[in-house]
Design an enzyme around this catalytic site. Sequence first.
Site, PDB file in Angstrom:
ATOM      1  NE  ARG A 202      23.550  -0.840  64.157  1.00 27.94           N
ATOM      2  CZ  ARG A 202      23.404  -1.327  62.930  1.00 27.94           C
ATOM      3  NH1 ARG A 202      22.590  -0.748  62.089  1.00 27.94           N
ATOM      4  NH2 ARG A 202      24.062  -2.388  62.549  1.00 27.94           N
TER       5      ARG A 202
ATOM      6  CG  ASN B 235      25.852   1.652  62.837  1.00 27.05           C
ATOM      7  OD1 ASN B 235      25.889   1.817  64.039  1.00 27.05           O
ATOM      8  ND2 ASN B 235      26.143   0.487  62.279  1.00 27.05           N
TER       9      ASN B 235
END
Length: 103
Positions: free
Chosen positions: A28, A46
């Site tokens: 990320r 996520n």
Amino acid sequence: MSGGESAGSKLLSVDFEIYGHVQGVCFRMYTEKEGLQLGLVGWVKNTHSGTVVGQVQGPADKVAEMKVWLSKEGSPSSRITRASFTNERSIDKLELSGFRTRF
């Protein structure tokens, strides 16, 4: 303005889901960094199923670069097995601002 410039200013939005070893490997953070470097806006998060999902928006050529990065490169420790891109559409203006990690 030349034809090349006007083609580059076409804005796209696309949703993505990345499969493989993509959680716990700073995916990320690297996605956010890459998106900002390309001048894109969007978000990344996520999922409970172990994938990473998100959306990117910006000039068509930069969105295309980001799609390649998401499907082939990712973070240094990630192992991407599949990248899915959906809901690709032209937009008149950016619908998001910045590039953020969502939780």
